[in-house]
Motif scaffolding. Structure first.
Motif, PDB file in Angstrom:
ATOM      1  N   VAL A 173       0.849  -1.199  -0.124  1.00  0.00           N
ATOM      2  CA  VAL A 173      -0.154  -0.094  -0.009  1.00  0.00           C
ATOM      3  C   VAL A 173       0.954   1.259   0.016  1.00  0.00           C
ATOM      4  O   VAL A 173       1.542   1.321   0.856  1.00  0.00           O
ATOM      5  N   ASN A 174       0.627   2.026  -1.086  1.00  0.00           N
ATOM      6  CA  ASN A 174       1.582   3.285  -0.982  1.00  0.00           C
ATOM      7  C   ASN A 174       0.654   4.361  -0.231  1.00  0.00           C
ATOM      8  O   ASN A 174       1.471   5.014   0.657  1.00  0.00           O
ATOM      9  N   ALA A 175      -0.491   4.577  -0.323  1.00  0.00           N
ATOM     10  CA  ALA A 175      -1.343   5.513   0.472  1.00  0.00           C
ATOM     11  C   ALA A 175      -2.589   5.074   0.694  1.00  0.00           C
ATOM     12  O   ALA A 175      -3.362   4.353   0.011  1.00  0.00           O
ATOM     13  N   LEU A 176      -2.924   5.395   2.177  1.00  0.00           N
ATOM     14  CA  LEU A 176      -4.464   5.266   2.613  1.00  0.00           C
ATOM     15  C   LEU A 176      -4.962   6.610   2.839  1.00  0.00           C
ATOM     16  O   LEU A 176      -4.706   7.566   3.659  1.00  0.00           O
ATOM     17  N   ILE A 177      -6.243   6.743   2.201  1.00  0.00           N
ATOM     18  CA  ILE A 177      -7.011   7.772   2.090  1.00  0.00           C
ATOM     19  C   ILE A 177      -8.503   7.518   2.831  1.00  0.00           C
ATOM     20  O   ILE A 177      -9.200   6.648   2.422  1.00  0.00           O
ATOM     21  N   GLY A 178      -8.807   8.111   3.881  1.00  0.00           N
ATOM     22  CA  GLY A 178     -10.077   7.795   4.716  1.00  0.00           C
ATOM     23  C   GLY A 178     -10.779   8.991   4.717  1.00  0.00           C
ATOM     24  O   GLY A 178     -10.544  10.228   4.843  1.00  0.00           O
ATOM     25  N   LEU A 179     -12.220   8.568   4.281  1.00  0.00           N
ATOM     26  CA  LEU A 179     -13.392   9.487   4.333  1.00  0.00           C
ATOM     27  C   LEU A 179     -14.094   9.352   5.669  1.00  0.00           C
ATOM     28  O   LEU A 179     -14.571   8.309   5.694  1.00  0.00           O
ATOM     29  N   ALA A 180     -13.852  10.093   6.793  1.00  0.00           N
ATOM     30  CA  ALA A 180     -14.755  10.129   8.119  1.00  0.00           C
ATOM     31  C   ALA A 180     -14.254   8.622   8.283  1.00  0.00           C
ATOM     32  O   ALA A 180     -15.190   7.824   8.721  1.00  0.00           O
ATOM     33  N   PRO A 181     -13.134   8.366   8.627  1.00  0.00           N
ATOM     34  CA  PRO A 181     -12.679   6.974   9.092  1.00  0.00           C
ATOM     35  C   PRO A 181     -12.839   6.997  10.850  1.00  0.00           C
ATOM     36  O   PRO A 181     -12.808   7.856  11.355  1.00  0.00           O
ATOM     37  N   SER A 182     -13.332   5.700  10.973  1.00  0.00           N
ATOM     38  CA  SER A 182     -13.568   5.328  12.446  1.00  0.00           C
ATOM     39  C   SER A 182     -12.231   5.079  13.101  1.00  0.00           C
ATOM     40  O   SER A 182     -11.980   3.909  13.983  1.00  0.00           O
ATOM     41  N   ASN A 183     -11.247   5.851  12.922  1.00  0.00           N
ATOM     42  CA  ASN A 183      -9.809   5.411  13.722  1.00  0.00           C
ATOM     43  C   ASN A 183      -9.548   4.940  14.977  1.00  0.00           C
ATOM     44  O   ASN A 183      -8.848   4.433  15.487  1.00  0.00           O
ATOM     45  N   HIS A 184     -10.261   6.078  15.799  1.00  0.00           N
ATOM     46  CA  HIS A 184     -10.521   5.989  16.999  1.00  0.00           C
ATOM     47  C   HIS A 184     -11.768   5.673  17.831  1.00  0.00           C
ATOM     48  O   HIS A 184     -12.155   5.842  18.924  1.00  0.00           O
ATOM     49  N   ILE A 224     -22.885  10.235   6.320  1.00  0.00           N
ATOM     50  CA  ILE A 224     -23.346   9.359   5.501  1.00  0.00           C
ATOM     51  C   ILE A 224     -23.033   9.851   4.036  1.00  0.00           C
ATOM     52  O   ILE A 224     -22.854   9.416   2.956  1.00  0.00           O
ATOM     53  N   SER A 225     -23.251  11.258   4.129  1.00  0.00           N
ATOM     54  CA  SER A 225     -23.072  11.797   2.543  1.00  0.00           C
ATOM     55  C   SER A 225     -21.783  12.427   2.161  1.00  0.00           C
ATOM     56  O   SER A 225     -21.530  12.598   1.168  1.00  0.00           O
ATOM     57  N   VAL A 226     -20.681  12.164   2.884  1.00  0.00           N
ATOM     58  CA  VAL A 226     -19.260  12.497   2.665  1.00  0.00           C
ATOM     59  C   VAL A 226     -18.671  11.727   1.548  1.00  0.00           C
ATOM     60  O   VAL A 226     -17.988  12.427   0.727  1.00  0.00           O
ATOM     61  N   ALA A 227     -19.172  10.763   1.194  1.00  0.00           N
ATOM     62  CA  ALA A 227     -18.705   9.879   0.027  1.00  0.00           C
ATOM     63  C   ALA A 227     -19.174  10.580  -1.282  1.00  0.00           C
ATOM     64  O   ALA A 227     -19.064  10.005  -2.404  1.00  0.00           O
ATOM     65  N   TYR A 228     -20.575  11.332  -0.927  1.00  0.00           N
ATOM     66  CA  TYR A 228     -21.093  12.059  -2.295  1.00  0.00           C
ATOM     67  C   TYR A 228     -20.595  13.503  -2.302  1.00  0.00           C
ATOM     68  O   TYR A 228     -21.630  14.203  -2.873  1.00  0.00           O
ATOM     69  N   ASP A 229     -19.752  13.861  -1.704  1.00  0.00           N
ATOM     70  CA  ASP A 229     -19.457  15.387  -1.251  1.00  0.00           C
ATOM     71  C   ASP A 229     -18.224  15.563  -2.588  1.00  0.00           C
ATOM     72  O   ASP A 229     -17.143  15.207  -2.356  1.00  0.00           O
ATOM     73  N   ARG A 230     -18.584  16.416  -3.286  1.00  0.00           N
ATOM     74  CA  ARG A 230     -17.489  16.854  -4.399  1.00  0.00           C
ATOM     75  C   ARG A 230     -16.340  17.705  -3.670  1.00  0.00           C
ATOM     76  O   ARG A 230     -14.989  17.793  -4.391  1.00  0.00           O
ATOM     77  N   VAL A 231     -16.700  18.460  -2.579  1.00  0.00           N
ATOM     78  CA  VAL A 231     -15.529  18.869  -2.063  1.00  0.00           C
ATOM     79  C   VAL A 231     -14.572  18.003  -1.503  1.00  0.00           C
ATOM     80  O   VAL A 231     -13.395  18.084  -1.516  1.00  0.00           O
ATOM     81  N   ALA A 232     -15.330  17.066  -0.752  1.00  0.00           N
ATOM     82  CA  ALA A 232     -14.411  16.024  -0.233  1.00  0.00           C
ATOM     83  C   ALA A 232     -13.530  15.101  -1.378  1.00  0.00           C
ATOM     84  O   ALA A 232     -12.412  14.894  -1.128  1.00  0.00           O
ATOM     85  N   LEU A 233     -14.335  14.722  -2.247  1.00  0.00           N
ATOM     86  CA  LEU A 233     -13.637  13.872  -3.388  1.00  0.00           C
ATOM     87  C   LEU A 233     -12.478  14.517  -4.174  1.00  0.00           C
ATOM     88  O   LEU A 233     -11.717  14.117  -4.743  1.00  0.00           O
ATOM     89  N   ARG A 234     -12.796  16.027  -4.106  1.00  0.00           N
ATOM     90  CA  ARG A 234     -11.602  16.771  -4.686  1.00  0.00           C
ATOM     91  C   ARG A 234     -10.244  16.710  -3.851  1.00  0.00           C
ATOM     92  O   ARG A 234      -9.008  16.615  -4.259  1.00  0.00           O
ATOM     93  N   VAL A 275      -9.755  14.025  -2.489  1.00  0.00           N
ATOM     94  CA  VAL A 275      -9.125  12.515  -2.565  1.00  0.00           C
ATOM     95  C   VAL A 275      -8.367  12.616  -3.719  1.00  0.00           C
ATOM     96  O   VAL A 275      -7.284  11.854  -3.828  1.00  0.00           O
ATOM     97  N   GLN A 276      -8.928  13.378  -4.915  1.00  0.00           N
ATOM     98  CA  GLN A 276      -8.177  13.562  -5.909  1.00  0.00           C
ATOM     99  C   GLN A 276      -6.556  13.808  -5.715  1.00  0.00           C
ATOM    100  O   GLN A 276      -5.746  13.565  -6.328  1.00  0.00           O
TER     101      GLN A 276
END
Length: 318
Positions: free
Chosen positions: A179-190, A283-293, A295-296
């Motif tokens: 794995v080179n990179a891990l990108i989390g959208l609202a991850p439940s890390n803690h 719920i909606s963060v994976a459909y958020d174009r602000v967030a997905l930019r 990610v890009q």
């Protein structure tokens, strides 16, 4: 006069007979030039709307999201690593990635998305099994992607549990080398307190029944033995680049700062710091174009694109 008409007919007939050969040889440049754009693939539609994605997943259960799971795809020099998308708890590949999968495919990436952690790979509700088990399924899937594409490493993008779970794969199942990179959208890390509801569940004796239905749900409660072990020593590995993208209005991972990770190879992003119009929730963060930019840009940090700021609605996206 008759000889002239006959000669004209023969000339037209000869030209028509020769036309297929001329086309094959590429000598009829006008026809070839006209035909070329028709063979180019049109961009895939990107749906920034979570309810619409749910409707699609109900109508086409277990369908690959647009652009995903083409095992004949070969990474380009511009995007040499395949991207693996990991869904969250009680979600699946179909309802999670109707936006990001086609967006990345249109960008030129090879995109892959498994179903993991369900009673079976075709169940509508995925991500409920123990995270160790789901991580092993992810490990197998990554190996399949690497074998098919010839790449040496992947980049992973995950939402919710899907942003945390790959860390177990990286830390415990040999994923650091793959794995080179891990990108989390609202991850439940803690983990999460679910706005205090986890403590209420303990008081009323509901934690056990919840765990019997959804083992991963119990593992994501803040302070669980699983998360305590995962986050020991910071919980990251030096060979992997981490990006956490979180919304201040997350109602599932609470407090929202529990998504963030420590470490010099980590970038933590709060969406509202760059876009006050972004009202996305968990719920909606994976459909958020602000967030997905974001990610890009995390996938291709050498060529960052301008950030986006548009209104985004909770539970919907935009």
């Amino acid at each position: 006069m008759q000889l002239t008409r006959l000669r004209n007919r023969l000339t037209r007939g000869t030209a028509l007979a020769a036309l297929p050969a001329l086309l094959t040889a590429g000598l009829v440049t006008g026809a070839v030039a006209t035909a070329a754009p028709a063979s180019a693939a049109a961009p895939l539609p990107v749906i920034y709307n979570f309810p619409a994605a749910v409707v699609i997943s109900l109508a086409h259960p277990n369908a690959d999201p647009p652009g995903a799971n083409d095992f004949s795809c070969r990474p380009s020099a511009a995007h040499p690593r395949p991207v693996v998308l990991v869904h969250g708890t009680l979600a699946d590949k179909t309802n999670e990635w109707q936006a990001l999968s086609p967006l990345l495919k249109n960008d030129g990436y090879c995109v892959f998305a498994p179903n993991i952690g369900g009673a079976s790979p075709t169940d509508y509700l995925q991500g409920t099994r123990p995270i160790e088990e789901s991580s092993a399924q992810l490990a197998t899937f990554v190996d399949q992607v690497l074998a098919a594409t010839g790449a040496s490493k992947v980049d992973i993008v995950g939402h919710s549990q899907g942003g945390m779970l790959p860390r177990y794969y990286i830390n415990n199942l040999g994923g650091e080398a793959k794995v080179n990179a891990l990108i989390g959208l609202a991850p439940s890390n803690h983990g999460t307190t679910l706005l205090g509801l986890t403590k209420l569940a303990d008081v009323f004796g509901l934690t056990g029944p919840i765990e019997s239905i959804c083992q991963s749900c119990a593992q994501q409660i803040a302070g669980s033995p699983f998360l305590t072990a995962l986050n020991a020593g910071g919980g990251t590995r030096p060979g992997v680049r981490y990006t956490v993208i979180e919304t201040r209005y997350d109602e599932i991972v609470t407090p929202y700062t529990s998504a963030f990770l420590p470490g010099p190879n980590v970038r933590n992003i709060t969406l509202q710091d760059s876009c006050i119009l972004d009202g996305s929730d968990h719920i909606s963060v994976a459909y958020d174009r602000v967030a997905l930019r974001h990610v890009q840009n995390a996938l291709d940090p050498q060529h960052p694109r301008p950030l986006i700021c548009v209104p985004v609605l909770p539970a919907i996206g935009g």
